[in-house]
Structures are given as C-alpha cells and as structure tokens.
Enzyme design. Sequence first.
Site, PDB file in Angstrom:
ATOM      1  N   LYS A  35       0.842  -1.199   0.000  1.00  0.00           N
ATOM      2  CA  LYS A  35       0.000   0.000   0.000  1.00  0.00           C
ATOM      3  C   LYS A  35       0.875   1.245   0.000  1.00  0.00           C
ATOM      4  O   LYS A  35       2.075   1.194   0.274  1.00  0.00           O
ATOM      5  CB  LYS A  35      -0.922  -0.001   1.224  1.00  0.00           C
ATOM      6  CG  LYS A  35      -0.191   0.071   2.564  1.00  0.00           C
ATOM      7  CD  LYS A  35      -1.179   0.082   3.714  1.00  0.00           C
ATOM      8  CE  LYS A  35      -0.441   0.175   5.060  1.00  0.00           C
ATOM      9  NZ  LYS A  35      -1.375   0.269   6.194  1.00  0.00           N
ATOM     10  N   ARG A 130     -11.628   1.107  14.289  1.00  0.00           N
ATOM     11  CA  ARG A 130     -11.592   1.835  13.023  1.00  0.00           C
ATOM     12  C   ARG A 130     -12.592   1.179  12.081  1.00  0.00           C
ATOM     13  O   ARG A 130     -13.708   1.637  11.927  1.00  0.00           O
ATOM     14  CB  ARG A 130     -10.178   1.845  12.436  1.00  0.00           C
ATOM     15  CG  ARG A 130      -9.147   2.594  13.268  1.00  0.00           C
ATOM     16  CD  ARG A 130      -7.860   2.824  12.510  1.00  0.00           C
ATOM     17  NE  ARG A 130      -7.366   1.603  11.874  1.00  0.00           N
ATOM     18  CZ  ARG A 130      -6.171   1.514  11.279  1.00  0.00           C
ATOM     19  NH1 ARG A 130      -5.366   2.568  11.244  1.00  0.00           N
ATOM     20  NH2 ARG A 130      -5.770   0.381  10.728  1.00  0.00           N
ATOM     21  N   TYR A 253      16.538  30.132   8.209  1.00  0.00           N
ATOM     22  CA  TYR A 253      15.376  30.950   8.537  1.00  0.00           C
ATOM     23  C   TYR A 253      15.220  31.083  10.061  1.00  0.00           C
ATOM     24  O   TYR A 253      15.350  30.118  10.800  1.00  0.00           O
ATOM     25  CB  TYR A 253      14.100  30.322   7.976  1.00  0.00           C
ATOM     26  CG  TYR A 253      13.986  30.436   6.477  1.00  0.00           C
ATOM     27  CD1 TYR A 253      13.824  31.672   5.858  1.00  0.00           C
ATOM     28  CD2 TYR A 253      14.017  29.299   5.673  1.00  0.00           C
ATOM     29  CE1 TYR A 253      13.703  31.765   4.489  1.00  0.00           C
ATOM     30  CE2 TYR A 253      13.894  29.385   4.297  1.00  0.00           C
ATOM     31  CZ  TYR A 253      13.743  30.635   3.715  1.00  0.00           C
ATOM     32  OH  TYR A 253      13.625  30.732   2.347  1.00  0.00           O
ATOM     33  N   MET A 301      12.806  24.599   2.294  1.00  0.00           N
ATOM     34  CA  MET A 301      12.115  23.858   1.250  1.00  0.00           C
ATOM     35  C   MET A 301      13.062  22.989   0.429  1.00  0.00           C
ATOM     36  O   MET A 301      12.742  21.840   0.097  1.00  0.00           O
ATOM     37  CB  MET A 301      11.362  24.815   0.322  1.00  0.00           C
ATOM     38  CG  MET A 301      10.582  24.097  -0.772  1.00  0.00           C
ATOM     39  SD  MET A 301       9.684  25.223  -1.853  1.00  0.00           S
ATOM     40  CE  MET A 301       8.399  25.811  -0.760  1.00  0.00           C
TER      41      MET A 301
END
Length: 356
Positions: A35, A130, A253, A301
């Site tokens: 999956k 679930r 940053y 990024m």
Amino acid sequence: MPRPIYAEINTANIKSNFEIIRGVNSGQKMWSVVKANAYGHGISNIWRHLNSTDGFALLDLNEALLLRKEGWTGKILLLEGFFEHTDLEIIDEHQLTFAVHSDWQIDALRNYHFANKVDVYLKVNSGMNRLGFTPFEIGNVLNKLRRIPYINSVTLMSHFANADTREGVIEPMMTIDNLHTPENVEHCLANSAALLWHRDTHRNWVRPGIILYGASPSGNWADIADTGLKPVMSLKSKIIAIQHLKKGDAVGYGGNFRATNNQTIGVVACGYADGYFRTSREGTPVLVDGVRTGLVGRVSMDMLTVDLTSCPSACINSDVELWGEHLPVDVVANAAGTIGYELLTALAPRVTVRVI
C-alpha cells in the site's frame, strides 16, 4: 546536471527481508503489503522482487490495476475493500480479493451479479475501533456472506493496535478466539509487529508491511537490529556549499541556530519539498562521507544545513546519506518527532529514484 538528490532502492535487500520473514512465520501464506505505493518505494520498483509471495495487499484500485498491467496474475487483497458500488465491476474483471467491513458493502454484494467467484475478507473489530464488525455481529454477518452465491470463501481479518508491545495482542486475541464461527474459517491477523513478536497470531495468513522495507513496526530501530532486516530505501544527496561561521553567526530561517565558536557548515541539497521533515530537530543525524554528524538550523524547502566539525575533510560534492542502509530511517524519524513509515511514504515525486 540534475539536482544531486535521489532515493536508492536496493532490491537485494528487499529479497533478503522477504526470505527472513518467510523464516519467521510457521508456513503461513503471506500477503506482501505494498500500500501507499509500496511504502514510498514504488510498486513498479519492487513487486517483481517479491513475486514468490502468495499475494499482494494494498488499498487503491489503481495500484491493483498497475500490478495487473505489469504482469502480476496472482492474488491481490484490497485491505479497505471497495468504496463505491461501481468498484465491483473492476474487482470482478480483475479477480481481486477484498475486505468487507460495513453493512452497505454486503447490500452491494447481494445486488451485483459476478462473472467470477470472489474471496472475501471479513473485518473483525477486535479493539482498534476503526473498521470492522463487532464480535457480536460476526456470526450473523458471516452467515449473510455465505448465502451470497458468488462468494467463494470468507476469511476473518483483524488488525492490532498495540502489537509492538508485550501484552498488546492478549485482549484482541481473546476476542477473536471467542467468536462463534466455524472451525474451518481461515484467519488473517498478524501485521508486521505481530509477525515478529506474537507467534500465536500467525494463523493462516500473515501481512508483513513495514518490515519488508527494513524499518521497525515499533518505530525503534533497536527492536529489529538483530533480525537481519535491512533498509531498502536510502535517501542520498551531496554537499552543494560550505559556509565558515564565526562565533555568533546564525544559520537559516529565523536564525534559531547560532555558532558558539568558529564552525564549518555544509549545505545539503535536500529540504521539506523532498520529503525531509521540517520538524527535524537540531542534531538529527546525517552521514557525510560516512561520518555521522547532525542538522543545524531549520530545514528549508530545498536545502538543509549540517555541522561539519566531525568531518573536516568534507567538501563540495561530498556524499550525504539522509537515511538508509547506514543510517536507519527510524533513527532519523525519532529525531524528527515521527516514525519511519511517515518519512518513507512522504518521499516527494520530484526526487529521482534509482533501483539497484
């Protein structure tokens, strides 16, 4: 020249992992779970190296059709079953096995005329809460399914919430063993963790997932370090720039990292747009030319920065391993506040994949 970041998929390692898992179980049939595009590794890259499996398990009809298109003619299990009535036409045509976990699915099966017999996995809610029917409903649901003429076989399936702990399967297994079902009904219970650590869950079918790819179901590499399982994916890059900082200089940053002394920093072509987590903390391990060092400053990024103090010979184009064969993804994930599953499946499409 393309950007120097790529994911390397080691097919020898996935073959080796498969054989180790075969040796752990007691002759049970095995669904190899592919999956989420084979946990980020790429179904097309790995399925042929697992073609001695008894079947492939996944979620997405498109991934099932990809396996068929590429030549797999064996069993395919849809772990969440079908999502629309119209899916049954595709399931019938391609002879897929599927989970049933809701009443509406049973109604859909009653109203569809299959050209081929189908195998069904009946989902038991054994405590995960679930998907699945409650233990009190299972006997009635099983009888309903067995009255549908197109259904060839029904297998009971469940999933464990805490199989990575010592006591984690006791209550779910008590629930399953107390079901009022015929003795000849097969069971498919064991996920990766249960397969490794709870032999009594193995029953008829097992469903290895993350361990096929050489990562730990507990999120802790130490738990599988002695099994012989090997990482299949290595995320690699290069040093593309070097900065020489003076005491007090900031990096990245926000300037949240400042050098406490003169310090050499390497800039690596990898960022959160490649799938490397922005939440990775200072000190998250990275290998530069095989030497372990750590992140400094924020992941941006397209780039991240590493301390080169421990690898003074590093230079432009030095090799970087972000995770992989020499630095398990679980170790990196722990430092990023997540699990290996998430890093592997987050690999971005823009990252080149090389199969070796």
